[in-house]
Design a protein around this motif. Structure first.
Motif, PDB file in Angstrom:
ATOM      1  N   ALA A 122      13.119  13.784  -5.017  1.00 32.76           N
ATOM      2  CA  ALA A 122      14.745  13.297  -4.745  1.00 32.76           C
ATOM      3  C   ALA A 122      14.696  12.652  -3.128  1.00 32.76           C
ATOM      4  CB  ALA A 122      15.417  14.348  -4.646  1.00 32.76           C
ATOM      5  N   GLY A 123      13.386  13.307  -2.669  1.00 28.20           N
ATOM      6  CA  GLY A 123      12.778  12.656  -1.171  1.00 28.20           C
ATOM      7  C   GLY A 123      11.662  11.601  -1.202  1.00 28.20           C
ATOM      8  N   LEU A 124      10.979  11.995  -2.131  1.00 20.09           N
ATOM      9  CA  LEU A 124      10.167  10.955  -2.147  1.00 20.09           C
ATOM     10  C   LEU A 124      10.785   8.823  -2.688  1.00 20.09           C
ATOM     11  CD1 LEU A 124       6.790  12.237  -3.783  1.00 20.09           C
ATOM     12  CD2 LEU A 124       6.729  11.434  -1.722  1.00 20.09           C
ATOM     13  N   GLU A 126      13.187  23.625  -8.412  1.00 20.87           N
ATOM     14  CA  GLU A 126      14.038  23.585  -7.137  1.00 20.87           C
ATOM     15  C   GLU A 126      13.540  22.676  -6.016  1.00 20.87           C
ATOM     16  OE1 GLU A 126      14.925  26.680  -7.764  1.00 20.87           O
ATOM     17  OE2 GLU A 126      15.974  26.346  -9.478  1.00 20.87           O
ATOM     18  N   ALA A 127      11.824  22.621  -5.372  1.00 19.57           N
ATOM     19  CA  ALA A 127      11.102  22.384  -4.971  1.00 19.57           C
ATOM     20  C   ALA A 127      10.624  21.333  -4.972  1.00 19.57           C
ATOM     21  CB  ALA A 127      10.375  23.865  -3.473  1.00 19.57           C
ATOM     22  N   GLU A 128      10.056  21.219  -6.230  1.00 24.76           N
ATOM     23  CA  GLU A 128       9.571  19.840  -6.714  1.00 24.76           C
ATOM     24  C   GLU A 128      10.847  18.732  -6.822  1.00 24.76           C
ATOM     25  OE1 GLU A 128       6.259  19.052  -7.416  1.00 24.76           O
ATOM     26  OE2 GLU A 128       5.851  20.896  -5.738  1.00 24.76           O
ATOM     27  N   ALA A 129      11.500  19.281  -7.333  1.00 23.72           N
ATOM     28  CA  ALA A 129      12.650  18.277  -7.103  1.00 23.72           C
ATOM     29  C   ALA A 129      13.726  18.063  -5.895  1.00 23.72           C
ATOM     30  CB  ALA A 129      14.238  18.535  -8.682  1.00 23.72           C
ATOM     31  N   ARG A 130      13.839  18.509  -5.190  1.00 19.54           N
ATOM     32  CA  ARG A 130      13.709  18.054  -3.929  1.00 19.54           C
ATOM     33  C   ARG A 130      12.825  17.105  -3.469  1.00 19.54           C
ATOM     34  NH1 ARG A 130      15.272  23.556  -2.857  1.00 19.54           N
ATOM     35  NH2 ARG A 130      13.522  23.742  -2.013  1.00 19.54           N
ATOM     36  N   ARG A 168       0.866  -0.908  -0.139  1.00 19.54           N
ATOM     37  CA  ARG A 168       0.103   0.288   0.258  1.00 19.54           C
ATOM     38  C   ARG A 168       1.135   1.522   0.247  1.00 19.54           C
ATOM     39  NH1 ARG A 168      -3.846  -0.629   3.620  1.00 19.54           N
ATOM     40  NH2 ARG A 168      -5.576  -1.719   2.811  1.00 19.54           N
ATOM     41  N   GLU A 169       1.622   1.143   1.030  1.00 29.07           N
ATOM     42  CA  GLU A 169       2.701   2.570   0.897  1.00 29.07           C
ATOM     43  C   GLU A 169       3.245   2.940   0.016  1.00 29.07           C
ATOM     44  OE1 GLU A 169       5.128   4.534   4.633  1.00 29.07           O
ATOM     45  OE2 GLU A 169       4.084   3.366   4.996  1.00 29.07           O
ATOM     46  N   ILE A 170       4.105   1.715  -0.758  1.00 26.60           N
ATOM     47  CA  ILE A 170       4.964   2.019  -2.283  1.00 26.60           C
ATOM     48  C   ILE A 170       3.982   2.047  -3.491  1.00 26.60           C
ATOM     49  CG2 ILE A 170       5.516   0.512  -4.029  1.00 26.60           C
ATOM     50  CD1 ILE A 170       7.341   0.418  -2.036  1.00 26.60           C
ATOM     51  N   ARG A 171       2.608   1.470  -3.372  1.00 24.41           N
ATOM     52  CA  ARG A 171       2.229   2.207  -3.792  1.00 24.41           C
ATOM     53  C   ARG A 171       1.486   3.780  -4.230  1.00 24.41           C
ATOM     54  NH1 ARG A 171      -2.973  -0.393  -3.533  1.00 24.41           N
ATOM     55  NH2 ARG A 171      -1.927  -1.599  -1.940  1.00 24.41           N
ATOM     56  N   ALA A 172       1.455   4.085  -2.584  1.00 22.53           N
ATOM     57  CA  ALA A 172       1.382   5.835  -2.965  1.00 22.53           C
ATOM     58  C   ALA A 172       2.009   6.407  -3.280  1.00 22.53           C
ATOM     59  CB  ALA A 172       0.687   6.151  -1.161  1.00 22.53           C
ATOM     60  N   LEU A 173       3.726   5.850  -2.577  1.00 26.02           N
ATOM     61  CA  LEU A 173       5.120   6.518  -2.739  1.00 26.02           C
ATOM     62  C   LEU A 173       4.912   6.642  -4.646  1.00 26.02           C
ATOM     63  CD1 LEU A 173       7.086   5.912  -0.633  1.00 26.02           C
ATOM     64  CD2 LEU A 173       6.449   7.491  -1.132  1.00 26.02           C
ATOM     65  N   ASP A 174       4.445   5.583  -5.473  1.00 20.93           N
ATOM     66  CA  ASP A 174       4.768   5.846  -6.666  1.00 20.93           C
ATOM     67  C   ASP A 174       3.370   6.673  -7.632  1.00 20.93           C
ATOM     68  OD1 ASP A 174       6.539   3.567  -6.797  1.00 20.93           O
ATOM     69  OD2 ASP A 174       4.861   2.552  -7.041  1.00 20.93           O
ATOM     70  N   SER A 175       2.290   6.528  -7.005  1.00 24.98           N
ATOM     71  CA  SER A 175       1.956   8.096  -7.099  1.00 24.98           C
ATOM     72  C   SER A 175       2.113   8.430  -7.336  1.00 24.98           C
ATOM     73  CB  SER A 175      -0.053   7.322  -6.461  1.00 24.98           C
ATOM     74  OG  SER A 175      -0.653   8.354  -7.135  1.00 24.98           O
TER      75      SER A 175
END
Length: 127
Positions: free
Chosen positions: A101-103, A94-98, A28-35
């Motif tokens: 990267a975090g996701l 830049e904030a979206e790129a950071r 579930r968490e992997i799918r949320a992160l993928d989205s």
């Protein structure tokens, strides 16, 4: 032939095996992160994001005022309804790129745990 909603729900739940349910819960968490990763990548590619918000609109509808009476016609009135609209909003690339990267790093950290959980599901609930 009309099928009862309860029967449809029972059939839908029966179609999912215990293994499928376990795997879905484990990932579930992997799918949320993928989205979220896909959404963030699309935002960066577009150069802007979409924001959803509720808007109250009004509609001129026929009001119910009892059974049909030929002498007194039915009345009309304004009724509110809620609509969801998507509006483009500016982003900081830049904030979206950071954020992206975090996701991705969070997904990489969870991938091993999720794969171990999937293997455990397949061991516990063989098909």
């Amino acid at each position: 032939m009309r099928i009862a909603p309860a029967l449809l729900l029972a059939l839908a739940l029966a179609a999912c095996s215990a293994q499928d349910t376990c795997v879905r819960n484990a990932t579930r968490e992997i799918r949320a992160l993928d989205s979220l990763i896909a959404e963030t990548e699309a935002n960066i590619a577009r150069g802007y994001a979409y924001e959803r918000r509720e808007v109250t609109r009004w509609a001129w509808v026929r009001c119910y005022d009892g059974p049909y009476d030929p002498i007194r016609p039915r009345t009309r009135c304004w009724e509110p309804y809620t609509d969801i609209v998507r509006e483009p909003v500016a982003i900081d690339p830049e904030a979206e790129a950071r954020k992206l990267a975090g996701l991705k790093s969070r997904r990489a950290a969870l991938a091993d745990t999720a794969m171990a959980a999937v293997a455990e599901c397949r061991r516990l609930y063989p098909e």
